[in-house]
Design an enzyme around this catalytic site. Structure first.
Site, short mmCIF file in Angstrom:
data_model
loop_
_atom_site.label_atom_id
_atom_site.label_comp_id
_atom_site.label_asym_id
_atom_site.label_seq_id
_atom_site.Cartn_x
_atom_site.Cartn_y
_atom_site.Cartn_z
N SER A 182 75.29 -29.03 -41.65
CA SER A 182 75.53 -27.62 -41.30
C SER A 182 75.28 -27.39 -39.82
O SER A 182 74.61 -28.20 -39.17
CB SER A 182 74.56 -26.76 -42.12
OG SER A 182 74.41 -25.48 -41.58
N TYR A 191 66.92 -23.08 -45.61
CA TYR A 191 68.22 -23.76 -45.50
C TYR A 191 68.26 -24.64 -44.26
O TYR A 191 68.65 -25.81 -44.31
CB TYR A 191 69.31 -22.69 -45.44
CG TYR A 191 70.73 -23.19 -45.42
CD1 TYR A 191 71.43 -23.31 -44.21
CD2 TYR A 191 71.39 -23.51 -46.59
CE1 TYR A 191 72.75 -23.75 -44.19
CE2 TYR A 191 72.71 -23.96 -46.57
CZ TYR A 191 73.38 -24.07 -45.37
OH TYR A 191 74.69 -24.50 -45.35
#
Ligand code: NAP
Ligand code: GCO
Length: 263
Positions: free
Chosen positions: A143, A156
């Site tokens: 990510s 996250y």
């Protein structure tokens, strides 16, 4: 090896976790287009049923499994049922957008369990078979948050930063068995996971975050899941046999860009 063979996945089996829709579905579709046999998993019976119909509508034959990738016994059993996994795409993931000081340790653990511990579980289960067959490919879906932080995504970002390092470590530990482990770092992609960030406001205007991301992306648009297809085929194919421990960012230029001067 000719160019066709270099990118062909014919005769190889790919497991894409969390591929009922979104990025995983697009990656599975791309790998199938390159010739791979596809297996995928998710937790929800409803998602599985819909996904099987969607794959079939696209002429893609797949094997679908109900499997929570945080459950090691379920993962081992699924991989046993699949037989050999030549290409593992650790795609399944969740996000919880909560300010860190408001976030429970339970919520933090749920995100890191799925986004970091589960890729470890799946790779650990797939690697012995890859070694027996003389090699394999692991692609971890990282990510922008493998490199950057922002408000409300502490769990996250921690997980995706860890996934970047797990990618490098698998490459380091198992490269000698002809296993290549790399990552794809998508930018901001239009999927159900990011729908809340793109939701049209009550007054009909675009979500502030939507406008922010457009200004931060040189490409001037959100990515689509299929923007990741080429990177996925490359990292799953012989074309990347000497690429190991790398994260390939497919982000429309976000990580290269300091941002536009405010008007
Ligand atoms: P999504 O639309 O929320 O889809 C996530 C998928 O994962 C769903 O099919 C879900 O199905 C499955 N899943 C979740 N937890 C699972 C578990 N414990 N076991 C098995 N399957 C599970 O997400 P997405 O946007 O496609 O993102 C896919 C991956 O790309 C994630 O790792 C995400 O972090 C990453 N990513 C996304 C973006 C983006 O902008 N969208 C950017 C960078 C990275 P069930 O609920 O049925 O299990
Ligand atoms: C967020 C988004 C991002 C994307 C993606 C960016 O809330 O910032 O959900 O985390 O999902 O990971 O690469």
């Amino acid at each position: 090896m000719d160019i066709i063979e270099l990118f062909s996945l014919k005769g190889r089996t790919a497991l894409v976790t969390g591929a009922a829709y979104g990025i995983g579905f697009a990656i599975a579709e791309a790998l199938a287009g390159a010739g791979a046999e596809i297996a995928f998993c998710c937790r929800s019976e409803e998602h599985l049923k819909t996904a099987l119909a969607d794959y079939s509508a696209r002429g893609i034959s797949v094997r679908g499994f109900i499997c929570d990738v945080t459950d090691e016994a379920q993962v081992v059993n699924m991989i046993k049922k699949i037989g050999g996994v030549d290409i593992l795409v650790n795609n399944a993931g969740i996000i919880k957008r909560i300010p860190m000081t408001d976030m429970s340790a339970e919520d933090f653990r749920e995100v890191t369990d799925i986004d970091l511990v589960a890729p470890f579980i799946c790779a650990k289960a797939a690697i012995p078979g890859m070694i027996e067959r003389g090699g394999g490919k692991i692609v971890n879906i990282c990510s922008m948050m493998s490199e950057l932080g922002r408000e409300t995504v502490s769990a996250y970002a921690s997980a995706k930063g860890g996934l970047k390092m797990l990618t490098k470590n698998i490459a380091s530990e198992y490269g000698r068995f002809n296993i290549q482990c790399n990552g794809i770092g998508p930018g901001y992609i239009a999927t159900p996971q990011t729908e809340p960030l793109r939701r049209v406001q009550p007054d009909g205007t675009r979500h502030p975050f939507d406008r922010f991301i457009i200004s931060k992306t040189p490409a001037g648009r959100w990515g689509e899941p299929h923007d990741l297809s080429g990177a996925a085929i490359f990292l799953a194919s012989h074309a990347s046999d000497f690429v190991n421990g790398q994260i390939l960012y497919v982000d429309g230029g976000i990580l290269a860009y300091i941002g536009k001067q405010p008007e």
